[in-house]
Design an enzyme around this catalytic site. Structure first.
Site, PDB file in Angstrom:
ATOM      1  N   GLY A   8       0.864  -1.194   0.000  1.00  0.00           N
ATOM      2  CA  GLY A   8       0.000   0.000   0.000  1.00  0.00           C
ATOM      3  C   GLY A   8       0.890   1.230   0.000  1.00  0.00           C
ATOM      4  O   GLY A   8       0.561   2.271   0.561  1.00  0.00           O
ATOM      5  N   GLY A  11       0.118   5.175  -1.262  1.00  0.00           N
ATOM      6  CA  GLY A  11      -0.903   5.999  -0.639  1.00  0.00           C
ATOM      7  C   GLY A  11      -0.325   7.157   0.165  1.00  0.00           C
ATOM      8  O   GLY A  11       0.875   7.442   0.114  1.00  0.00           O
ATOM      9  N   GLN A  12      -1.212   7.801   0.921  1.00  0.00           N
ATOM     10  CA  GLN A  12      -0.818   9.014   1.657  1.00  0.00           C
ATOM     11  C   GLN A  12       0.299   8.726   2.658  1.00  0.00           C
ATOM     12  O   GLN A  12       1.271   9.483   2.753  1.00  0.00           O
ATOM     13  CB  GLN A  12      -2.042   9.603   2.385  1.00  0.00           C
ATOM     14  CG  GLN A  12      -1.796  10.990   2.942  1.00  0.00           C
ATOM     15  CD  GLN A  12      -2.846  11.451   3.941  1.00  0.00           C
ATOM     16  OE1 GLN A  12      -3.713  10.679   4.352  1.00  0.00           O
ATOM     17  NE2 GLN A  12      -2.751  12.704   4.344  1.00  0.00           N
ATOM     18  N   ASP A  52      -1.060  -7.302  -5.292  1.00  0.00           N
ATOM     19  CA  ASP A  52      -2.415  -7.217  -4.761  1.00  0.00           C
ATOM     20  C   ASP A  52      -2.444  -8.037  -3.485  1.00  0.00           C
ATOM     21  O   ASP A  52      -2.266  -9.263  -3.525  1.00  0.00           O
ATOM     22  CB  ASP A  52      -3.405  -7.776  -5.802  1.00  0.00           C
ATOM     23  CG  ASP A  52      -4.843  -7.693  -5.304  1.00  0.00           C
ATOM     24  OD1 ASP A  52      -5.064  -7.405  -4.109  1.00  0.00           O
ATOM     25  OD2 ASP A  52      -5.752  -7.936  -6.116  1.00  0.00           O
ATOM     26  N   ILE A  53      -2.651  -7.376  -2.366  1.00  0.00           N
ATOM     27  CA  ILE A  53      -2.594  -8.088  -1.076  1.00  0.00           C
ATOM     28  C   ILE A  53      -3.627  -9.205  -1.013  1.00  0.00           C
ATOM     29  O   ILE A  53      -3.497 -10.148  -0.236  1.00  0.00           O
ATOM     30  CB  ILE A  53      -2.753  -7.097   0.119  1.00  0.00           C
ATOM     31  CG1 ILE A  53      -2.522  -7.777   1.472  1.00  0.00           C
ATOM     32  CG2 ILE A  53      -4.121  -6.442   0.116  1.00  0.00           C
ATOM     33  CD1 ILE A  53      -1.159  -8.303   1.690  1.00  0.00           C
ATOM     34  N   TYR A 142     -15.419   0.385   8.350  1.00  0.00           N
ATOM     35  CA  TYR A 142     -13.994   0.664   8.530  1.00  0.00           C
ATOM     36  C   TYR A 142     -13.605   0.488  10.006  1.00  0.00           C
ATOM     37  O   TYR A 142     -12.632  -0.206  10.333  1.00  0.00           O
ATOM     38  CB  TYR A 142     -13.725   2.096   8.059  1.00  0.00           C
ATOM     39  CG  TYR A 142     -12.314   2.590   8.225  1.00  0.00           C
ATOM     40  CD1 TYR A 142     -11.272   2.054   7.490  1.00  0.00           C
ATOM     41  CD2 TYR A 142     -12.028   3.639   9.106  1.00  0.00           C
ATOM     42  CE1 TYR A 142      -9.976   2.539   7.627  1.00  0.00           C
ATOM     43  CE2 TYR A 142     -10.749   4.130   9.242  1.00  0.00           C
ATOM     44  CZ  TYR A 142      -9.717   3.577   8.507  1.00  0.00           C
ATOM     45  OH  TYR A 142      -8.440   4.064   8.642  1.00  0.00           O
TER      46      TYR A 142
HETATM   47  P1  NAD Z   1      -4.407   5.465   1.056  1.00  0.00           P
HETATM   48  O1  NAD Z   1      -5.808   5.155   0.609  1.00  0.00           O
HETATM   49  O2  NAD Z   1      -3.857   6.795   0.765  1.00  0.00           O
HETATM   50  O3  NAD Z   1      -3.409   4.372   0.496  1.00  0.00           O
HETATM   51  C1  NAD Z   1      -3.718   2.999   0.483  1.00  0.00           C
HETATM   52  C2  NAD Z   1      -2.879   2.363  -0.603  1.00  0.00           C
HETATM   53  O4  NAD Z   1      -3.195   0.973  -0.624  1.00  0.00           O
HETATM   54  C3  NAD Z   1      -3.183   2.910  -2.004  1.00  0.00           C
HETATM   55  O5  NAD Z   1      -1.997   3.319  -2.653  1.00  0.00           O
HETATM   56  C4  NAD Z   1      -3.844   1.744  -2.718  1.00  0.00           C
HETATM   57  O6  NAD Z   1      -3.546   1.685  -4.109  1.00  0.00           O
HETATM   58  C5  NAD Z   1      -3.250   0.565  -1.963  1.00  0.00           C
HETATM   59  N1  NAD Z   1      -4.082  -0.619  -2.092  1.00  0.00           N
HETATM   60  C6  NAD Z   1      -5.430  -0.703  -2.095  1.00  0.00           C
HETATM   61  N2  NAD Z   1      -5.817  -1.963  -2.284  1.00  0.00           N
HETATM   62  C7  NAD Z   1      -4.699  -2.702  -2.386  1.00  0.00           C
HETATM   63  C8  NAD Z   1      -4.452  -4.076  -2.597  1.00  0.00           C
HETATM   64  N3  NAD Z   1      -5.458  -4.946  -2.780  1.00  0.00           N
HETATM   65  N4  NAD Z   1      -3.180  -4.513  -2.650  1.00  0.00           N
HETATM   66  C9  NAD Z   1      -2.147  -3.636  -2.515  1.00  0.00           C
HETATM   67  N5  NAD Z   1      -2.318  -2.311  -2.331  1.00  0.00           N
HETATM   68  C10 NAD Z   1      -3.583  -1.858  -2.262  1.00  0.00           C
HETATM   69  O7  NAD Z   1      -4.386   5.153   2.617  1.00  0.00           O
HETATM   70  P2  NAD Z   1      -3.426   5.798   3.718  1.00  0.00           P
HETATM   71  O8  NAD Z   1      -4.052   7.054   4.172  1.00  0.00           O
HETATM   72  O9  NAD Z   1      -2.033   5.791   3.263  1.00  0.00           O
HETATM   73  O10 NAD Z   1      -3.643   4.744   4.895  1.00  0.00           O
HETATM   74  C11 NAD Z   1      -2.815   3.620   5.047  1.00  0.00           C
HETATM   75  C12 NAD Z   1      -3.291   2.837   6.258  1.00  0.00           C
HETATM   76  O11 NAD Z   1      -3.307   3.690   7.403  1.00  0.00           O
HETATM   77  C13 NAD Z   1      -4.701   2.266   6.124  1.00  0.00           C
HETATM   78  O12 NAD Z   1      -4.753   1.032   6.767  1.00  0.00           O
HETATM   79  C14 NAD Z   1      -5.548   3.265   6.881  1.00  0.00           C
HETATM   80  O13 NAD Z   1      -6.692   2.664   7.404  1.00  0.00           O
HETATM   81  C15 NAD Z   1      -4.609   3.688   7.977  1.00  0.00           C
HETATM   82  N6  NAD Z   1      -4.957   5.008   8.529  1.00  0.00           N
HETATM   83  C16 NAD Z   1      -4.819   6.135   7.764  1.00  0.00           C
HETATM   84  C17 NAD Z   1      -5.174   7.369   8.300  1.00  0.00           C
HETATM   85  C18 NAD Z   1      -5.047   8.646   7.507  1.00  0.00           C
HETATM   86  O14 NAD Z   1      -5.500   9.695   7.974  1.00  0.00           O
HETATM   87  N7  NAD Z   1      -4.429   8.624   6.329  1.00  0.00           N
HETATM   88  C19 NAD Z   1      -5.682   7.440   9.605  1.00  0.00           C
HETATM   89  C20 NAD Z   1      -5.847   6.257  10.323  1.00  0.00           C
HETATM   90  C21 NAD Z   1      -5.449   5.047   9.790  1.00  0.00           C
HETATM   91  N1  SER Z   2      -8.254   9.509   8.306  1.00  0.00           N
HETATM   92  C1  SER Z   2      -8.930   8.255   8.433  1.00  0.00           C
HETATM   93  C2  SER Z   2     -10.309   8.333   7.867  1.00  0.00           C
HETATM   94  O1  SER Z   2     -10.872   9.407   7.910  1.00  0.00           O
HETATM   95  C3  SER Z   2      -9.012   7.844   9.878  1.00  0.00           C
HETATM   96  O2  SER Z   2      -8.783   6.508   9.956  1.00  0.00           O
HETATM   97  O3  SER Z   2     -10.818   7.344   7.416  1.00  0.00           O
END
Ligand code: NAD
Ligand code: SER
Length: 318
Positions: A8, A11-12, A52-53, A142
């Protein structure tokens, strides 16, 4: 040198985590993996693999054959996107976790990082200074998937000795990549509109305070937790973590100190219902006690850093 994979990675969080881990462990030792066929430009400095996970056997084969010893599993659907496809969100958020936990149980991995979220809390949770141990009745798919994931992480630690570590991230604010469909995304979008000279229509109400954190703090927390001695990691579900909490009005007031003409209006949508069930602030004293967590960014630093660095071309590209 150990080998690490971030699944992943595009992502962000992944984009910044990969870059930070490569500085620490060497470019060649940190694999970025994501669904996309092509490696994003920001991550070309080290190995990239399309993965793909949900393709369990392919994931297992890669991790075993490349002798990966640490996994950061970030692939998931976030809160708002998950509500639009609950069955798939449950599958993605849970199945991937089991694939990685089982690899560790079988002895192929030394350590796992898996993020949880403030979404594990719900409407019956105390809203202010939410304790580490408290009532948790999440109402979103979620939140349910994150709470179940936390329980399974603790179960694998207790029963199989799996060294899995986790943080309940607050809403994360960053400028290197765009957020992926969460309820806290407004607090990133707002900077692009402010910098473009536009007014901002917010999908949350003005007084909806949520726990938030600047990405640099979140990445540092993640690495500090992963580097903490095993015996200091006393929570094997997931640690509460706090940066700064603010409402849409408070962040817009802070932006106005830099851009006086900036204006915000409020048009709450379905994400308001989600936000209403989440805490306004978090008690993270266990993270402070166990691995000396200390945030650096408050709201004013976060706003200044974001305004100095957001590149408005990023939103015109999508
Ligand atoms: P994001 O959506 O920006 O990135 C997720 C990445 O996972 C994407 O690049 C997507 O292409 C990839 N992905 C999706 N399905 C996939 C698959 N089947 N196989 C491989 N890759 C796949 O999410 P993020 O903000 O980077 O968050 C990452 C983790 O942190 C998540 O588990 C999220 O729940 C957790 N989280 C994020 C936040 C936040 O504010 N960003 C807050 C709390 C928790
Ligand atoms: N930033 C995340 C969301 O809004 C918190 O897990 O889903």
């Amino acid at each position: 040198m150990k080998k690490i994979i971030i699944i992943g990675a595009c992502g962000q969080i992944g984009t910044e985590l990969v870059l930070n881990l490569r500085v620490k462990h060497g470019n060649d030792n940190v694999y970025a993996a994501d669904l996309h066929a092509d490696c994003p430009e920001k991550l070309v400095g080290g190995p990239y693999v399309q993965m793909d996970i949900l393709k369990k056997e392919e994931v297992r084969d890669f991790i075993i054959s490349e002798e990966i010893s640490e996994v950061y599993l970030l692939a998931a659907l976030l809160s708002a996107t998950a509500e639009k496809n609950p069955a798939f969100a449950w599958q993605l958020n849970m199945d991937g976790l089991f694939t990685i936990l089982d690899l560790a149980k079988e002895g192929y991995l030394d350590k796992i990082f898996w993020p949880s979220s403030i979404a594990v809390f719900g409407p019956t949770t105390p809203q202010r200074n939410t304790p580490q141990l408290t009532v948790m009745e999440p109402t979103t798919v979620y939140g349910i998937s994150k709470q179940a994931g936390e329980r399974w992480c603790e179960y694998y630690f207790n029963n199989y000795g799996v060294d899995v570590r986790s943080i309940r991230y607050p809403g994360l604010i960053s400028y290197t990549s765009l957020p992926g469909g969460g309820t806290t995304d407004y607090a990133v979008d707002i900077f692009y509109q402010a910098k473009l000279g536009n007014d901002f229509s917010c999908f949350l109400a003005e007084d909806t305070a949520l726990p938030m954190m600047y990405m640099e703090d979140a990445i540092r927390a993640t690495i500090e937790l992963m580097e903490a001695p095993k015996e200091n990691v006393n929570i094997r579900s997931s640690y509460n973590l706090s940066g700064c909490s603010f409402s849409p009005k408070e962040i817009s007031d802070e932006i106005k100190k830099h851009i006086p003409d900036f204006d915000i209006s409020y048009t709450p949508d379905f994400r308001q219902e989600i936000a209403d069930t989440w805490p306004g602030s978090i008690d993270d004293s266990r993270a402070r006690e166990d691995w000396a967590w200390q945030e650096r960014y408050d709201l004013s630093m976060l706003v200044k850093t974001m305004l100095d660095n957001v590149d408005v071309n990023m939103i015109s590209e999508i």
